[in-house]
Write an enzyme that holds these catalytic residues in place. Structure first.
Site, PDB file in Angstrom:
ATOM      1  CB  SER A  43       4.407   7.865  -3.104  1.00 30.28           C
ATOM      2  OG  SER A  43       4.430   8.341  -2.003  1.00 30.28           O
ATOM      3  CE1 TYR A  49       7.552   3.705  -1.172  1.00 30.98           C
ATOM      4  CE2 TYR A  49       6.924   6.009  -0.827  1.00 30.98           C
ATOM      5  CZ  TYR A  49       6.685   4.567  -1.445  1.00 30.98           C
ATOM      6  OH  TYR A  49       5.489   4.444  -1.662  1.00 30.98           O
TER       7      TYR A  49
END
Length: 252
Positions: free
Chosen positions: A143, A156
């Protein structure tokens, strides 16, 4: 014959979203697929759809935070198909989104267990098999959060940064022994994760209009492309679909 004919892939988090799309696209290319996720009922529906289209697939209930589950998924793949050519570490969580001082320690740790340790577990279980076979390709779903801090995403962002570091370490340790590893940073994808992000109302990503998110099939195509010979120059780093040149390479 396609370069994918006769190959075998194991995909985690394969009951929906990017994982399910990747499994379907692999199967269309002639790859036998092992779909692993916690929800066996959802997996069985995906397997049935793949088999109905002429593909080969099996479903394995697997919690990637447990090494024994991941090792069992690798063993089941070998028992059924005899080899393991591609590993896609896709399983991941983002909920609950919260600023660090408001976060629940147990829930925060669960994200670390799945997003970070889950990838390690996949690598640890698959790499010895690939070494014995003479090589293989691994794709870790990464990501932009791996290199960008976002409010409410401490769990995250830090877990994806850890995954990027694992990608680099595996390339350094095993790249010369026939194992190619790359990360895919797909950008924002129209999956259930975006529903959670939108509902949180925290940070600019939650304010994005749903129309800007790419379909899961784009990410799936990119994963399969990264496993191909056309991507042989990509190793040890993340490949971003935000880059227009990279999208052209994939054919998107």
């Amino acid at each position: 014959m396609s370069e994918f004919d006769g190959k075998v892939a194991l995909i985690t988090g394969a009951s929906r979203g990017i994982g399910a799309a990747t499994a379907r696209i692999f199967a269309e290319r002639g790859v036998a697929v092992c779909l692993a996720a916690r929800s066996e009922a959802d997996l069985e529906a995906e397997v049935a759809a793949i088999e109905a289209a002429g593909g080969r697939a099996i479903a394995i209930a697997c919690d990637v935070s447990r090494y024994e589950d991941v090792a069992s998924a690798v063993s089941a793949t070998l028992d059924r198909f005899g080899q393991l050519d591609y590993l896609v570490n896709n399983a991941g969580l983002i909920e609950p989104v919260a600023r660090l001082a408001d976060s629940d320690p147990e829930a925060w740790g669960r994200v670390a267990d799945v997003n970070y340790k889950g990838v390690y577990h996949g690598l640890r279980a698959a790499i010895p098999v690939m070494l014995d076979q003479g090589g293989g390709v691994i794709v870790n779903i990464s990501s932009g959060a791996a290199t960008n801090a976002l409010e409410g995403w401490s769990h995250y962002c830090s877990s994806k940064a850890a995954v990027l570091s694992l990608t680099r370490c595996v390339d350094k340790e095993y790249g010369a022994e026939g194992i190619r590893i790359a990360g895919l940073s797909p950008g924002t994808v129209a999956t259930d994760m975006q529903v959670v992000i939108k509902a949180s109302g925290i940070n600019p990503v939650s304010q994005l209009d749903p129309s800007v998110h790419i379909p899961a099939e784009w990410a799936g195509k990119a994963v399969v492309w990264l496993c191909s010979d056309a991507a042989s120059d990509i190793a040890g780093e993340d490949f971003s679909l935000r880059d227009e040149a990279n999208r052209k390479r994939v054919g998107l």
